[in-house]
Write a protein that holds these residues in place. Sequence first.
Motif, PDB file in Angstrom:
ATOM      1  N   ARG A 119      16.401 -21.608  24.072  1.00 42.90           N
ATOM      2  CA  ARG A 119      16.868 -19.858  23.845  1.00 42.90           C
ATOM      3  C   ARG A 119      15.858 -18.646  24.408  1.00 42.90           C
ATOM      4  O   ARG A 119      16.082 -17.986  25.068  1.00 42.90           O
ATOM      5  CB  ARG A 119      18.107 -19.504  23.077  1.00 42.90           C
ATOM      6  N   ALA A 120      14.586 -19.317  23.484  1.00 42.66           N
ATOM      7  CA  ALA A 120      13.672 -18.831  23.431  1.00 42.66           C
ATOM      8  C   ALA A 120      13.420 -18.991  25.088  1.00 42.66           C
ATOM      9  O   ALA A 120      12.391 -17.736  25.227  1.00 42.66           O
ATOM     10  CB  ALA A 120      13.272 -18.842  22.426  1.00 42.66           C
ATOM     11  N   LYS A 121      12.983 -20.197  25.461  1.00 42.12           N
ATOM     12  CA  LYS A 121      12.286 -20.411  26.075  1.00 42.12           C
ATOM     13  C   LYS A 121      13.005 -19.944  27.749  1.00 42.12           C
ATOM     14  O   LYS A 121      11.916 -19.151  28.387  1.00 42.12           O
ATOM     15  CB  LYS A 121      12.373 -21.684  26.981  1.00 42.12           C
ATOM     16  N   ILE A 126      11.158  -6.201  35.965  1.00 38.14           N
ATOM     17  CA  ILE A 126      12.033  -5.600  35.927  1.00 38.14           C
ATOM     18  C   ILE A 126      13.145  -6.643  34.730  1.00 38.14           C
ATOM     19  O   ILE A 126      14.135  -5.836  34.114  1.00 38.14           O
ATOM     20  CB  ILE A 126      13.060  -5.516  37.039  1.00 38.14           C
ATOM     21  N   ALA A 127      13.654  -7.597  34.827  1.00 38.10           N
ATOM     22  CA  ALA A 127      14.469  -8.139  34.208  1.00 38.10           C
ATOM     23  C   ALA A 127      13.853  -8.271  32.818  1.00 38.10           C
ATOM     24  O   ALA A 127      14.876  -8.327  32.027  1.00 38.10           O
ATOM     25  CB  ALA A 127      14.561  -9.904  34.340  1.00 38.10           C
ATOM     26  N   GLY A 128      12.177  -8.455  32.812  1.00 38.53           N
ATOM     27  CA  GLY A 128      11.658  -8.956  31.329  1.00 38.53           C
ATOM     28  C   GLY A 128      12.469  -6.888  30.616  1.00 38.53           C
ATOM     29  O   GLY A 128      11.885  -7.107  29.215  1.00 38.53           O
ATOM     30  N   VAL A 129      11.904  -5.911  31.113  1.00 35.43           N
ATOM     31  CA  VAL A 129      12.004  -4.901  30.865  1.00 35.43           C
ATOM     32  C   VAL A 129      13.808  -4.833  30.458  1.00 35.43           C
ATOM     33  O   VAL A 129      13.900  -3.636  29.047  1.00 35.43           O
ATOM     34  CB  VAL A 129      11.653  -3.301  31.940  1.00 35.43           C
ATOM     35  N   LEU A 130      14.904  -5.152  31.537  1.00 37.23           N
ATOM     36  CA  LEU A 130      15.844  -4.205  30.836  1.00 37.23           C
ATOM     37  C   LEU A 130      16.508  -6.053  29.613  1.00 37.23           C
ATOM     38  O   LEU A 130      17.005  -5.494  29.912  1.00 37.23           O
ATOM     39  CB  LEU A 130      16.605  -4.611  32.286  1.00 37.23           C
ATOM     40  N   GLY A 131      15.416  -6.672  30.051  1.00 42.63           N
ATOM     41  CA  GLY A 131      15.987  -7.563  28.432  1.00 42.63           C
ATOM     42  C   GLY A 131      17.448  -8.496  28.984  1.00 42.63           C
ATOM     43  O   GLY A 131      17.972  -9.063  28.118  1.00 42.63           O
ATOM     44  N   ALA A 190      20.645 -13.644  29.262  1.00 44.58           N
ATOM     45  CA  ALA A 190      20.824 -15.461  29.957  1.00 44.58           C
ATOM     46  C   ALA A 190      21.111 -16.038  28.741  1.00 44.58           C
ATOM     47  O   ALA A 190      21.754 -17.402  28.334  1.00 44.58           O
ATOM     48  CB  ALA A 190      19.987 -15.322  30.626  1.00 44.58           C
ATOM     49  N   ALA A 191      20.471 -15.593  27.685  1.00 46.78           N
ATOM     50  CA  ALA A 191      19.710 -16.728  26.461  1.00 46.78           C
ATOM     51  C   ALA A 191      21.477 -16.644  25.488  1.00 46.78           C
ATOM     52  O   ALA A 191      22.080 -17.504  25.466  1.00 46.78           O
ATOM     53  CB  ALA A 191      18.054 -16.121  25.436  1.00 46.78           C
ATOM     54  N   LEU A 192      21.510 -15.408  25.387  1.00 46.84           N
ATOM     55  CA  LEU A 192      22.745 -14.769  24.460  1.00 46.84           C
ATOM     56  C   LEU A 192      24.265 -15.808  25.360  1.00 46.84           C
ATOM     57  O   LEU A 192      25.150 -16.109  24.824  1.00 46.84           O
ATOM     58  CB  LEU A 192      22.986 -13.249  24.525  1.00 46.84           C
ATOM     59  N   VAL A 193      24.538 -16.032  26.474  1.00 44.81           N
ATOM     60  CA  VAL A 193      25.317 -16.415  26.769  1.00 44.81           C
ATOM     61  C   VAL A 193      25.768 -17.953  27.477  1.00 44.81           C
ATOM     62  O   VAL A 193      26.159 -18.711  27.628  1.00 44.81           O
ATOM     63  CB  VAL A 193      25.457 -15.778  28.085  1.00 44.81           C
ATOM     64  N   SER A 194      24.412 -18.506  27.097  1.00 47.72           N
ATOM     65  CA  SER A 194      24.064 -19.631  27.808  1.00 47.72           C
ATOM     66  C   SER A 194      25.176 -20.551  26.501  1.00 47.72           C
ATOM     67  O   SER A 194      25.241 -20.605  25.662  1.00 47.72           O
ATOM     68  CB  SER A 194      22.426 -19.768  27.861  1.00 47.72           C
ATOM     69  N   THR A 195      25.312 -21.738  26.850  1.00 46.04           N
ATOM     70  CA  THR A 195      26.046 -23.216  26.160  1.00 46.04           C
ATOM     71  C   THR A 195      24.823 -24.115  25.811  1.00 46.04           C
ATOM     72  O   THR A 195      24.524 -24.100  26.514  1.00 46.04           O
ATOM     73  CB  THR A 195      27.117 -23.492  26.270  1.00 46.04           C
ATOM     74  N   THR A 203      20.466 -26.969  28.172  1.00 47.18           N
ATOM     75  CA  THR A 203      21.914 -25.423  27.925  1.00 47.18           C
ATOM     76  C   THR A 203      22.809 -25.514  29.502  1.00 47.18           C
ATOM     77  O   THR A 203      21.662 -25.758  30.398  1.00 47.18           O
ATOM     78  CB  THR A 203      21.262 -24.280  27.518  1.00 47.18           C
ATOM     79  N   THR A 204      23.409 -24.258  29.485  1.00 50.34           N
ATOM     80  CA  THR A 204      24.134 -24.056  30.998  1.00 50.34           C
ATOM     81  C   THR A 204      24.430 -22.873  30.659  1.00 50.34           C
ATOM     82  O   THR A 204      25.037 -22.214  29.589  1.00 50.34           O
ATOM     83  CB  THR A 204      25.654 -24.489  31.595  1.00 50.34           C
ATOM     84  N   ILE A 205      24.848 -22.431  31.571  1.00 53.27           N
ATOM     85  CA  ILE A 205      25.948 -20.650  32.036  1.00 53.27           C
ATOM     86  C   ILE A 205      26.341 -20.934  33.510  1.00 53.27           C
ATOM     87  O   ILE A 205      25.973 -21.614  34.550  1.00 53.27           O
ATOM     88  CB  ILE A 205      24.012 -19.875  32.509  1.00 53.27           C
TER      89      ILE A 205
END
Length: 88
Positions: free
Chosen positions: A26-28, A39-44, A49-54, A64-66
Amino acid sequence: MTKFLIAVLVLLGVALATNPGADSHRAKLKAEIAERSQIAGVLGLGGLAALVSTYYTLGVASYTTINDKVVSYGAFGLVVIPDLGNGR
């Protein structure tokens, strides 16, 4: 033959011991998304994506998958994010 078997067992042991965990994946993923798009970095979005990954582990490797798409691979303490595609 015995030396080969010992080498294989040692390699297997190292792979088991250094298999990256869910937090590493998730960190990677978060860092990679932020690096690829400011922009994706600023918006978090990387954190989202890390939160919803399995996370899945195979013992000696992990991924991991999404939405059933593999987004990261890991083995021997390393996590690799393949090209996530841009939807084109």
